[in-house]
Write an enzyme that holds these catalytic residues in place. Structure first.
Site, PDB file in Angstrom:
ATOM      1  N   LYS A  93       0.836  -1.215   0.000  1.00 20.88           N
ATOM      2  CA  LYS A  93       0.000   0.000   0.000  1.00 20.88           C
ATOM      3  C   LYS A  93       0.865   1.257   0.000  1.00 20.88           C
ATOM      4  O   LYS A  93       0.739   2.129   0.873  1.00 20.88           O
ATOM      5  CB  LYS A  93      -0.982  -0.034   1.174  1.00 20.88           C
TER       6      LYS A  93
HETATM    7  O1  LIG Z   1      -9.282  -3.977   1.369  1.00 17.67           O
HETATM    8  C1  LIG Z   1      -8.361  -4.706   1.755  1.00 17.67           C
HETATM    9  C2  LIG Z   1      -7.071  -4.578   1.293  1.00 17.67           C
HETATM   10  C3  LIG Z   1      -6.128  -5.454   1.725  1.00 17.67           C
HETATM   11  N1  LIG Z   1      -6.425  -6.441   2.592  1.00 17.67           N
HETATM   12  C4  LIG Z   1      -5.358  -7.396   2.973  1.00 17.67           C
HETATM   13  O2  LIG Z   1      -5.709  -8.689   2.469  1.00 17.67           O
HETATM   14  C5  LIG Z   1      -5.376  -9.688   3.431  1.00 17.67           C
HETATM   15  C6  LIG Z   1      -6.630 -10.344   3.948  1.00 17.67           C
HETATM   16  O3  LIG Z   1      -6.313 -11.314   4.907  1.00 17.67           O
HETATM   17  P1  LIG Z   1      -7.384 -12.399   5.478  1.00 17.67           P
HETATM   18  O4  LIG Z   1      -6.624 -13.108   6.539  1.00 17.67           O
HETATM   19  O5  LIG Z   1      -7.753 -13.304   4.328  1.00 17.67           O
HETATM   20  O6  LIG Z   1      -8.544 -11.642   5.997  1.00 17.67           O
HETATM   21  C7  LIG Z   1      -4.570  -8.967   4.503  1.00 17.67           C
HETATM   22  O7  LIG Z   1      -3.218  -8.979   4.114  1.00 17.67           O
HETATM   23  C8  LIG Z   1      -5.113  -7.550   4.462  1.00 17.67           C
HETATM   24  O8  LIG Z   1      -4.183  -6.611   4.922  1.00 17.67           O
HETATM   25  C9  LIG Z   1      -7.697  -6.576   3.050  1.00 17.67           C
HETATM   26  O9  LIG Z   1      -8.029  -7.469   3.858  1.00 17.67           O
HETATM   27  N2  LIG Z   1      -8.648  -5.693   2.615  1.00 17.67           N
END
Ligand SMILES: O=c1ccn([C@@H]2O[C@H](COP(=O)(O)O)[C@@H](O)[C@H]2O)c(=O)[nH]1
Length: 266
Positions: A93
């Site tokens: 990001k």
């Molecule tokens: O809108 C967003 C942007 C980034 N993320 C990132 O994706 C993964 C989600 O992890 P899970 O464990 O599958 O929930 C994580 O790295 C977030 O920082 C997001 O969730 N939403």
């Protein structure tokens, strides 16, 4: 990796899955803790167990940066271990004034061989364009994020539209579907149909299935294109599916389940 190769891999493996390597040192099974690089050892076993079921890996840099220089070393080793057939995303990001974004692009595309990096659009075109100057590399712009806080700015109205719609419309003019993707949270699946009217063919990175409760079937219903057009990320649901010596096998099981469901939609 270019767009055609990514599409070919999606069609060949019949999966849209992106495995998120959000490797938290405190959640690594205890039998790995004695290893000189427990984070890399964990990632290596997760990659070996899941690569058949996914087309991409997403490394959230926060989990590595929090460990200082050693974390960065684990990150580099992990990226270099991921097979060349898989799309490699740095979820960092980033985005800053132009000459600083130049350095971010160099860090993630030259020093470390990622295919894509997530970028925040708030600082505008000069903060994103440096990521678009690399052939076969991608910027993934935060469009409509999965978290509740997306209400604070992204889902505010400006005129007849939401801010996130304006961001996606404007940002899509700075690149092409060959070098630009957008993040849309799986928790915002219904909004995908209006987003698809603005960007019918861009790839979308979709986090939020699994631990955040987003629906895979809804995401596919509203977001899928002829070419796939989606990279659907699951991090915790896959990598922490098991807690002991069988953790990689459990991760493979969950990744395979996602692939089985995805192939019905493809
Ligand atoms: O809108 C967003 C942007 C980034 N993320 C990132 O994706 C993964 C989600 O992890 P899970 O464990 O599958 O929930 C994580 O790295 C977030 O920082 C997001 O969730 N939403």
């Amino acid at each position: 990796m270019n767009r055609n190769s990514l599409i070919a891999e999606i069609k060949r493996k019949r999966t849209l899955l992106c495995v998120g390597l959000d490797t938290d040192i405190n959640r690594i099974p205890s039998h790995l803790k004695a290893s000189p690089d427990a984070v890399f050892e964990f990632n290596k076993q997760i990659i070996d167990a899941t690569y058949d079921w996914c087309v991409a890996y997403k490394i959230n840099t926060a989990f590595y940066e929090s460990q200082g220089a050693k974390g960065w070393e684990s990150l580099e080793k992990t990226v270099n271990y991921i097979p060349g057939t898989h799309f490699k995303i740095a979820d960092a990001k980033r985005g800053d004034i132009g000459n600083t974004s130049d350095q971010y692009a160099k860090a993630f595309f030259e020093t470390i061989p990622f295919d894509a990096v997530t970028v925040a659009p708030y600082m505008g075109s000069d903060s994103i364009k440096p990521f678009l100057n690399y052939p076969n590399k991608w910027a993934i712009v935060l469009g409509l994020t999965s978290n509740k806080g997306s209400e604070d700015f992204q889902q505010q109205h400006i005129g007849n539209h939401f801010l996130y719609e304006e961001v996606i419309r404007k940002t899509s003019q700075w690149g092409t579907p060959e070098n630009l993707m957008f993040v849309v949270g799986a928790t915002k699946a219904v909004e995908l149909s209006s987003i698809r009217k603005i960007i019918p063919s861009h790839f979308l990175l979709i986090p939020g299935v699994g631990a955040q409760g987003g629906s895979l079937s809804e995401v596919c219903k509203y977001g899928l294109t002829e070419e796939g057009g989606l990279l659907i990320n699951a991090s915790r649901a896959v990598i922490y599916a098991g807690h002991d010596a069988n953790f990689a096998k459990e991760a493979a099981k969950v990744a395979k389940q996602y692939q089985s469901e995805m192939q019905q939609y493809l």
